[in-house]
Write an enzyme that holds these catalytic residues in place. Structure first.
Site, PDB file in Angstrom:
ATOM      1  N   GLY A 298       2.482   1.773   8.802  1.00  0.00           N
ATOM      2  CA  GLY A 298       2.799   0.371   8.918  1.00  0.00           C
ATOM      3  C   GLY A 298       3.815  -0.029   9.928  1.00  0.00           C
TER       4      GLY A 298
ATOM      5  N   ALA B 102       3.795  -0.867  12.928  1.00  0.00           N
ATOM      6  CA  ALA B 102       3.662  -2.162  13.775  1.00  0.00           C
ATOM      7  C   ALA B 102       3.779  -3.433  12.992  1.00  0.00           C
ATOM      8  CB  ALA B 102       2.620  -2.222  14.707  1.00  0.00           C
TER       9      ALA B 102
ATOM     10  N   GLN C  51       5.530  -6.422  10.046  1.00  0.00           N
ATOM     11  CA  GLN C  51       7.014  -6.833   9.945  1.00  0.00           C
ATOM     12  C   GLN C  51       8.143  -6.160   9.296  1.00  0.00           C
ATOM     13  OE1 GLN C  51       7.484 -10.989   8.406  1.00  0.00           O
ATOM     14  NE2 GLN C  51       6.053 -10.043   6.767  1.00  0.00           N
TER      15      GLN C  51
ATOM     16  N   GLY D  93       8.126  -2.745   9.180  1.00  0.00           N
ATOM     17  CA  GLY D  93       8.317  -1.855  10.408  1.00  0.00           C
ATOM     18  C   GLY D  93       9.264  -2.293  11.463  1.00  0.00           C
TER      19      GLY D  93
ATOM     20  N   ARG E 173      -6.437  -9.244  -7.618  1.00  0.00           N
ATOM     21  CA  ARG E 173      -5.484  -8.318  -7.869  1.00  0.00           C
ATOM     22  C   ARG E 173      -6.278  -6.872  -7.979  1.00  0.00           C
ATOM     23  NH1 ARG E 173      -0.006  -7.818  -9.020  1.00  0.00           N
ATOM     24  NH2 ARG E 173       0.443  -5.913 -10.095  1.00  0.00           N
TER      25      ARG E 173
ATOM     26  N   GLN F  58      -3.154   9.178   1.965  1.00  0.00           N
ATOM     27  CA  GLN F  58      -1.852   9.465   2.221  1.00  0.00           C
ATOM     28  C   GLN F  58      -1.249  10.405   1.673  1.00  0.00           C
ATOM     29  OE1 GLN F  58       0.271   6.012   3.454  1.00  0.00           O
ATOM     30  NE2 GLN F  58      -1.245   5.496   5.073  1.00  0.00           N
TER      31      GLN F  58
ATOM     32  N   ASP G  64      14.491  -5.830  -5.595  1.00  0.00           N
ATOM     33  CA  ASP G  64      14.692  -6.384  -6.774  1.00  0.00           C
ATOM     34  C   ASP G  64      16.330  -6.305  -7.343  1.00  0.00           C
ATOM     35  OD1 ASP G  64      12.034  -7.311  -6.767  1.00  0.00           O
ATOM     36  OD2 ASP G  64      11.848  -4.922  -7.093  1.00  0.00           O
TER      37      ASP G  64
ATOM     38  N   ARG H 255      18.413  -8.415  -4.987  1.00  0.00           N
ATOM     39  CA  ARG H 255      18.259  -9.960  -5.318  1.00  0.00           C
ATOM     40  C   ARG H 255      18.967 -10.268  -6.555  1.00  0.00           C
ATOM     41  NH1 ARG H 255      11.500  -9.885  -4.342  1.00  0.00           N
ATOM     42  NH2 ARG H 255      11.891 -10.696  -1.953  1.00  0.00           N
TER      43      ARG H 255
ATOM     44  N   HIS I  30       7.500  -3.592  -9.756  1.00  0.00           N
ATOM     45  CA  HIS I  30       7.892  -4.345  -8.712  1.00  0.00           C
ATOM     46  C   HIS I  30       6.978  -5.602  -8.748  1.00  0.00           C
ATOM     47  CE1 HIS I  30       9.079  -6.441  -4.896  1.00  0.00           C
ATOM     48  NE2 HIS I  30       7.837  -6.177  -4.599  1.00  0.00           N
TER      49      HIS I  30
END
Ligand SMILES: NC(=O)c1ccc[n+]([C@@H]2O[C@H](COP(=O)([O-])OP(=O)(O)OC[C@H]3O[C@@H](n4cnc5c(N)ncnc54)[C@H](O)[C@@H]3O)[C@@H](O)[C@H]2O)c1
Ligand SMILES: O=C(O)C[C@H](O)C(=O)O
Length: 328
Positions: A11, A13, A15, A17, A100, A114, A161, A164, A189
């Site tokens: 991923g 390219a 955000q 990344g 979901r 992967q 998390d 945060r 998460h």
């Protein structure tokens, strides 16, 4: 100069990344003396590959002294070839009207492929961090799809998390984030996670005693941390990216370079402790040293915590059941 290590990022390219690669290449993840070769995976679509090319041009333009090489590809077997570290960020986002369950199945396909590619071509010591959501279950799928790699090499990101929670606690108690130790986030998460400061200390003294507010814990702290991702999406119109990339750097840096005895939260395959069935990818407190994480064992679990830990476990078990047929 050390030998370069291979860091795969999927991923690349996207955000996250964009907020992640430049920091890895500058040495913030693995140290200012560790050269890296970035192996970046994107979807085969023209737009994604063009965007990846642009990111690689910018990486080149930074002339990072530690960037020893770059590979951009749409083939997981190229991206993961001999990878020492793999940050699995790319995932299918939830689209309009998507349940979901649909999201889970779409991502299950990606993480099966992967996981198999990691199994076939990555370093046998590869450290894998799954960021793409649903992160815990995606990590579980990748782990199950890579039977010849040690299960302990697969982890899910709970660090955002954790961070945060630290900031919310620091603000409530009027203390510095850096002075808080022994914070834990249990479970998934997702909004069911259980941020737990029963053991937390500030300069050695109990933070729970200092805050002394059970109502704030149950009705403000836990829901605010649990729903922070949604609050960011609401405010930005996009999901968290810089803070997510920062958490990924924290997670990998600590795993690779150690925490000096400090507790951090990692999503790791359960060893059966705390009543969490073996193999479930569950957020737990760990310390890291010599490139390995070690769980903090034997913490007491009170009734409130048991209920919270079981609730997030039930969600993970439901996710696991939803993809079981794909894992053979
Ligand atoms: N665990 C966490 O704490 C946490 C925090 C924030 C975001 N996230 C998740 O991280 C993921 C990425 O977020 P983002 O904001 O960067 O999204 P994004 O949509 O901006 O970028 C994702 C990129 O991944 C690529 N991609 C999709 N499928 C791929 C595949 N099979 N192989 C390679 N690349 C693929 C896309 O082309 C895209 O460029 C999302 O799933 C998001 O929900 C997790
Ligand atoms: O909550 C989300 O969907 C995005 C991300 O996982 C986050 O926690 O910011």
């Amino acid at each position: 100069m050390k030998t370069p290590v291979r860091v795969a990022v999927t991923g690349a390219a996207g955000q996250i990344g964009y907020a992640l690669l430049f920091r890895i290449a500058s040495g913030e993840m693995l140290g200012k003396d560790q050269p890296v070769i970035l192996q970046m995976l994107e979807l085969p679509m023209e737009k994604a590959q063009a965007a990846l090319k642009g990111v690689m041009m910018e990486l080149e333009d930074c002339a990072f002294p530690l960037l020893a090489g770059m590979v951009g590809t749409d083939d997981p077997k190229v991206a993961f070839k001999d990878a020492d570290y793999a940050l699995l960020v790319g995932a299918m986002p939830r689209g309009p009207g998507m349940e979901r369950k649909d999201l889970l199945l779409k991502n299950a396909e990606i993480f099966t492929v992967q996981g198999k590619a990691l199994n076939d071509v990555a370093s046998r010591n590869v450290k894998v961090l799954v960021v793409g959501n649903p992160a815990n279950t995606n990590a579980y799928i990748a782990m199950k799809s890579a039977p010849s790699l040690p299960a302990k090499n697969f982890t899910a990101m709970l660090r955002l998390d954790h961070n945060r929670a630290l900031s919310q606690l620091a603000s409530k108690a009027g203390v510095a984030v850096a002075d808080i130790e022994k914070m834990v986030v249990w479970g998934n998460h997702s909004p069911t996670m259980y941020p737990d400061y029963r053991f937390a200390t500030v300069n050695g003294a109990s933070l729970k005693d200092k805050i002394n507010d059970a109502d704030w814990n149950a009705n403000t702290f836990i829901p605010v941390v649990g729903k922070r991702g949604a609050a960011i999406i609401e405010a930005r119109g996009l999901s968290s990216a810089a803070s997510a990339a920062n958490a990924a750097i924290d997670h990998m840096r600590d795993w690779a370079l150690g925490t000096n005895g400090k507790w951090v939260t990692m999503g790791v395959p359960s060893d059966g402790s705390y009543g969490i069935p073996e193999g479930v990818m569950y957020g737990v407190p760990v310390t890291c040293a010599n490139g390995e994480y070690t769980r903090i064992e034997g913490l007491p679990v009170d009734d409130f915590s048991r209920a919270a830990m079981d609730k997030t476990l039930a969600e993970l078990e439901e996710e696991r059941a939803g993809v079981a047929h794909l894992l053979g």
